[in-house]
Design an enzyme around this catalytic site. Structure first.
Site, PDB file in Angstrom:
ATOM      1  N   ASP A 105       0.979  -1.135   0.019  1.00 47.05           N
ATOM      2  CA  ASP A 105       0.004  -0.006  -0.038  1.00 47.05           C
ATOM      3  C   ASP A 105       0.803   1.114   0.027  1.00 47.05           C
ATOM      4  O   ASP A 105       1.824   1.281   1.031  1.00 47.05           O
ATOM      5  CB  ASP A 105      -0.831   0.017   1.269  1.00 47.05           C
ATOM      6  N   ASN A 125       2.565   5.132  -9.686  1.00 50.91           N
ATOM      7  CA  ASN A 125       1.389   5.480 -10.524  1.00 50.91           C
ATOM      8  C   ASN A 125      -0.101   5.247  -9.635  1.00 50.91           C
ATOM      9  O   ASN A 125      -0.976   5.783 -10.230  1.00 50.91           O
ATOM     10  CB  ASN A 125       1.198   4.230 -11.627  1.00 50.91           C
ATOM     11  N   TYR A 178      -7.763  16.980  -6.181  1.00 46.66           N
ATOM     12  CA  TYR A 178      -7.071  16.168  -7.102  1.00 46.66           C
ATOM     13  C   TYR A 178      -5.907  17.199  -7.566  1.00 46.66           C
ATOM     14  O   TYR A 178      -4.828  16.907  -7.798  1.00 46.66           O
ATOM     15  CB  TYR A 178      -7.841  15.469  -8.020  1.00 46.66           C
ATOM     16  N   LYS A 197      -2.033  17.105  -6.942  1.00 48.29           N
ATOM     17  CA  LYS A 197      -0.927  16.810  -8.112  1.00 48.29           C
ATOM     18  C   LYS A 197      -0.117  17.902  -8.364  1.00 48.29           C
ATOM     19  O   LYS A 197       0.911  17.695  -8.762  1.00 48.29           O
ATOM     20  CB  LYS A 197      -2.033  16.612  -9.348  1.00 48.29           C
ATOM     21  N   VAL A 246      -6.872   9.008 -21.134  1.00 47.05           N
ATOM     22  CA  VAL A 246      -6.953   7.556 -21.213  1.00 47.05           C
ATOM     23  C   VAL A 246      -8.009   6.852 -20.942  1.00 47.05           C
ATOM     24  O   VAL A 246      -8.729   7.013 -20.027  1.00 47.05           O
ATOM     25  CB  VAL A 246      -5.549   6.973 -20.455  1.00 47.05           C
ATOM     26  N   THR A 296      -9.444   4.566 -19.270  1.00 50.25           N
ATOM     27  CA  THR A 296      -9.313   3.613 -18.058  1.00 50.25           C
ATOM     28  C   THR A 296     -10.672   3.480 -17.366  1.00 50.25           C
ATOM     29  O   THR A 296     -10.659   2.788 -16.341  1.00 50.25           O
ATOM     30  CB  THR A 296      -8.123   4.202 -17.174  1.00 50.25           C
TER      31      THR A 296
END
Length: 273
Positions: free
Chosen positions: A56, A84, A164, A168, A197, A199
């Site tokens: 983790d 990632n 977010y 980042k 992407v 995903t």
């Protein structure tokens, strides 16, 4: 053959890195919080050169154990670390700083975001530094996002995806600080945006209004941008080309998967979340 640790390898971009690197014949250590629940990893668990380790990224003790297991698999060294893992709570994704339902929910969302998106890569990098120092490439790659580019966000006037984007943006500074601290030891640190992407599941009907608002904002800054998610394999292929070219002279940069000629004078080019 070079060795890679992929943190956050259970699905999506992380899993694609695992597949592409294995196809090249590299040694791959795939870190996942719950590898038994990852169908993608379980389907390839018997592949040559693959080592799946439970870890983790927000838990220093589990990362220490993962580094110890990695050392056994690689003979004590490590060439490349790819950070990632990411956290984003969809409950608050479209809140700005001034319209969270409560202070408690704002604090909770930001705390979880920073624990995973900022501290996670720091803890992971520190856990594997002793192995990286014994490696031949000494590269640390961290996936970031165009939403962390403060100039871009100011230009397109998009105030949402708040915790977010902020976490980042902090991660960009983490990359710079590592680059400066370890440049003399031959390390290369890079933040890279994978682009848009494919995903995640398509937006729900009730989310489409927010999605269109975000797309409109991005097209303000990039009129020719087409909001069509690319296949995961395409994004990872482009990023691997950049990672392979990375040298200590470019350490500390924040680039797009579209950077093409890597020797750019810009820290961030062709922003594309």
């Amino acid at each position: 053959m070079p060795s890679y640790v992929i943190a956050g390898a259970s699905r999506g971009i992380g899993l694609q890195f695992v597949l592409d690197l294995l196809a090249r014949g590299d040694v791959v250590i795939a870190l996942a919080r719950n590898p038994e629940a990852s169908r993608g990893l379980q389907n390839i668990k018997d592949r040559k050169n693959l080592h799946i380790i439970k870890a983790d990224i927000a838990d220093a003790a589990s990362l220490k154990r993962a580094a110890e297991e990695t050392a056994k698999a690689t003979g004590g060294g490590l060439d490349v670390l790819i950070n990632n893992g990411v956290y984003q709570d969809k409950t608050y994704i479209y809140n700005t700083l001034v319209d969270f339902p409560s202070t408690e929910e704002l604090v909770s969302d930001f705390t979880k975001s920073f624990n995973t998106n900022v501290l996670g890569p720091i803890l992971t990098t520190n856990a594997f530094l002793p192995l990286l120092k014994k490696g031949t490439q000494k590269k640390v790659i961290t996936l970031n996002t165009g939403l962390a580019d403060t100039k871009l966000i100011l230009d397109i006037e998009y105030p949402k995806l708040t915790s977010y984007s902020i976490s980042k943006a902090a991660l960009d500074m983490v990359n710079v600080k590592y680059a400066l601290a370890l440049k003399k030891e031959g390390f290369s640190f890079l933040n890279i945006s994978p682009g848009l992407v494919d995903t995640q599941a398509p937006p729900k009907p009730e989310e489409m209004g927010e999605v269109m608002e975000m797309i409109t904002a991005f097209k303000k800054g990039y009129p020719d941008w087409t909001p069509m998610p690319m296949p995961t394999a395409e994004s990872v292929g482009l990023m691997l080309e950049i990672i392979d070219k990375l040298t200590v002279e470019n350490s500390g940069k924040f680039v797009s998967h579209k950077v093409g000629d890597f020797l750019s004078t810009c820290r961030y080019t062709e922003a594309d979340y």
